[in-house]
Design a protein around this motif. Structure first.
Motif, mmCIF file in Angstrom:
data_model
loop_
_atom_site.group_PDB
_atom_site.id
_atom_site.type_symbol
_atom_site.label_atom_id
_atom_site.label_comp_id
_atom_site.label_asym_id
_atom_site.label_seq_id
_atom_site.Cartn_x
_atom_site.Cartn_y
_atom_site.Cartn_z
ATOM 1 N N ASP A 155 3.374 -9.150 12.360
ATOM 2 C CA ASP A 155 2.351 -8.141 12.356
ATOM 3 C C ASP A 155 2.940 -6.747 12.633
ATOM 4 O O ASP A 155 2.232 -5.859 12.226
ATOM 5 N N ARG A 156 3.999 -6.775 13.512
ATOM 6 C CA ARG A 156 4.831 -5.364 13.684
ATOM 7 C C ARG A 156 5.327 -5.002 12.567
ATOM 8 O O ARG A 156 5.513 -3.621 12.284
ATOM 9 N N TYR A 183 3.654 -1.158 0.477
ATOM 10 C CA TYR A 183 3.193 -2.137 -0.827
ATOM 11 C C TYR A 183 3.299 -3.801 -0.368
ATOM 12 O O TYR A 183 4.445 -4.339 -0.252
ATOM 13 N N LEU A 184 2.171 -4.519 -0.107
ATOM 14 C CA LEU A 184 2.611 -6.076 0.256
ATOM 15 C C LEU A 184 2.223 -6.676 -1.077
ATOM 16 O O LEU A 184 1.258 -6.423 -1.716
ATOM 17 N N VAL A 185 3.075 -7.484 -1.346
ATOM 18 C CA VAL A 185 3.045 -8.372 -2.523
ATOM 19 C C VAL A 185 3.153 -9.812 -2.278
ATOM 20 O O VAL A 185 4.490 -10.134 -2.109
ATOM 21 N N ALA A 186 2.422 -10.511 -1.437
ATOM 22 C CA ALA A 186 2.535 -11.923 -0.981
ATOM 23 C C ALA A 186 2.064 -12.881 -2.059
ATOM 24 O O ALA A 186 1.641 -12.732 -3.102
ATOM 25 N N TYR A 225 -3.839 -2.668 8.374
ATOM 26 C CA TYR A 225 -2.618 -2.201 8.569
ATOM 27 C C TYR A 225 -2.545 -0.655 7.708
ATOM 28 O O TYR A 225 -1.412 -0.136 7.584
ATOM 29 N N ARG A 226 -3.652 -0.313 6.839
ATOM 30 C CA ARG A 226 -3.885 0.908 6.026
ATOM 31 C C ARG A 226 -2.456 1.058 4.993
ATOM 32 O O ARG A 226 -1.914 2.234 4.957
#
Length: 327
Positions: free
Chosen positions: A173-174, A181-184, A209-210
Motif C-alpha cells: 500500500d505504501r 500507472y497501475l497495470v495489474a 491512491y489517486r
C-alpha cells in the motif's frame, strides 16, 4: 535538459527452463517432454527488453546471480542495448529461475519458480541519481522496500511511475501511493479490494491512491482501464473506463505476454498515446510475443505491432465491452 534514459526499471529478472509438452497431464499423470529450452525472462527485465526493442533508451536496476543462468540473463539484456551499470552481480548466488511447462495444444503455461534470498535488492541500493536519470520508472512489487524507495524518489522528481503487480505483498500500500500507472493482473484488484466487481475494484484503487490509470490485463481478452482526466480527450468526464480487446493469433506460448504488454505500455505513455491507443498497442505487442517460444521470443517492432493492429481479428469479451460502454 535531456534525460540520459527514457525508462529505468527496478525489479525482477529470471532465466527460465521452458518444457514443451503435447498437453498438460492430469494430476498424478505423466507425459513425454517434446523440447527443453533455456530462455531469459522476468517481469521487469522482459518489459525493459520490449521497451528497448521499440527504441527507448533503457536502464535496469536489479540483482543477478553469478551462475550460468545469471550470465545468460546479462548477455540477453546487454545485446538489447539496456544499460546495466546499476545491476549488482551477487557472488555465490544462483539467479532467479523458473521451470515453465508449455501446453502445445493451447500455448498456456504453468510456472514453477524460485528466487534465493541472496538476490534481495535493498533500499540503500536506490539513489536519487539512479532514478532521476530517466523520464519514467517501471517497477514490480517483489523487493517491496526497494521499489517503494524508487517510487518515492520518482514522485519527488515528478517522474511518472508504472507498476506491474499480480501478488499482494506486505506493505505494498505504501508503493501504490506513488504510482501513476497501475497495470495489474486480472486477479489483483479483486483480491486487494475484496470487491468481486472488477470495475468497482479498479475504481476503489484509483480513488484511494489517486493514480492516473488503474488497469488490469485480461489475457486473451485484452485489457481494461480506468483513467482520470486524460489530457488527450477533449470534454471527457473526470473519469472513464476503456476496454481494449485482445488479438487473435496463433498462440505458441503465453510466457512473458504480460511483461511485454508493460514494456509496450511504458513506450505508449512516453509517446503520448491516448489510453485507448496505448492499450491496443500493448495488446498487439503482447499477442505478437505469444507467437514464439519464451518470455521474449516474439517481441515485435513498432511496424510489426501496427501491422497486427491493421489486419488482425479481435477477441472481444462482450461483458467487459458492454460494461465499459455503460460505465
Amino acid at each position: 535538459m535531456l534525460s540520459p534514459f527514457d525508462l529505468v526499471g527496478v525489479g525482477l529478472n529470471a532465466t527460465d527452463t521452458l518444457i514443451k509438452v503435447a498437453h498438460f497431464p492430469a494430476y498424478g499423470g505423466k507425459v513425454p517432454i517434446e523440447a527443453e529450452i533455456l530462455s531469459p525472462g522476468g517481469q521487469v527485465a522482459s518489459a525493459l527488453t520490449a521497451a528497448a526493442t521499440l527504441g527507448l533508451r533503457v536502464k535496469y536496476i536489479g540483482t543477478v546471480g553469478d551462475d550460468e543462468r545469471g550470465r545468460i540473463q546479462l548477455e540477453s539484456l546487454r545485446e538489447t542495448g539496456i544499460n546495466l551499470d546499476d545491476v549488482e552481480v551477487r557472488e555465490n548466488c544462483p539467479n532467479q529461475m523458473a521451470y515453465i511447462v508449455i501446453d502445445e495444444s493451447t500455448g498456456e503455461r504453468t510456472v514453477f519458480w524460485n528466487r534465493a534470498p541472496c538476490l534481495t535488492l535493498h533500499p540503500d541500493a536506490i539513489t536519487t541519481e539512479k532514478i532521476g536519470c530517466a523520464r519514467m520508472l517501471h517497477i514490480d512489487g517483489h523487493d517491496t522496500a526497494a521499489v517503494e524507495k524508487a517510487a518515492r524518489v520518482a514522485r519527488e522528481l515528478q517522474i511518472p511511475v508504472s507498476v506491474d503487480v499480480d501478488t499482494i505483498y506486505p506493505g505494498f500500500d505504501r508503493v501504490l501511493g506513488f504510482v501513476d500507472y497501475l497495470v495489474a493482473s486480472s486477479e489483483f484488484p479483486v483480491h486487494w479490494t475484496k470487491e468481486s466487481d472488477p470495475f468497482r475494484a479498479l475504481e476503489m484503487i484509483q480513488d484511494e491512491y489517486r493514480m492516473r490509470v488503474a488497469a488490469m490485463t485480461l489475457g486473451a481478452h485484452g485489457a481494461l482501464a480506468r483513467v482520470i482526466n486524460e489530457p488527450q480527450v477533449i470534454d471527457d468526464g473526470p473519469a472513464r473506463f476503456v476496454y481494449s480487446p485482445g488479438f487473435v493469433v496463433d498462440c505458441v506460448d503465453t510466457t512473458g505476454a504480460g511483461d511485454v504488454f508493460h514494456g509496450a505500455f511504458c513506450y505508449a505513455v512516453l509517446e503520448g498515446m491516448p489510453l485507448g491507443d496505448a492499450l491496443e498497442f500493448s495488446n498487439a505487442m503482447a499477442a505478437l510475443n505469444c507467437t514464439r517460444l519464451g518470455a521474449r521470443g516474439g517481441i515485435g517492432t513498432l511496424n510489426d505491432a501496427r501491422a497486427l493492429i491493421e489486419r488482425a481479428e479481435r477477441r472481444v469479451h462482450r461483458d467487459f465491452a458492454s460494461a465499459a460502454r455503460r460505465a
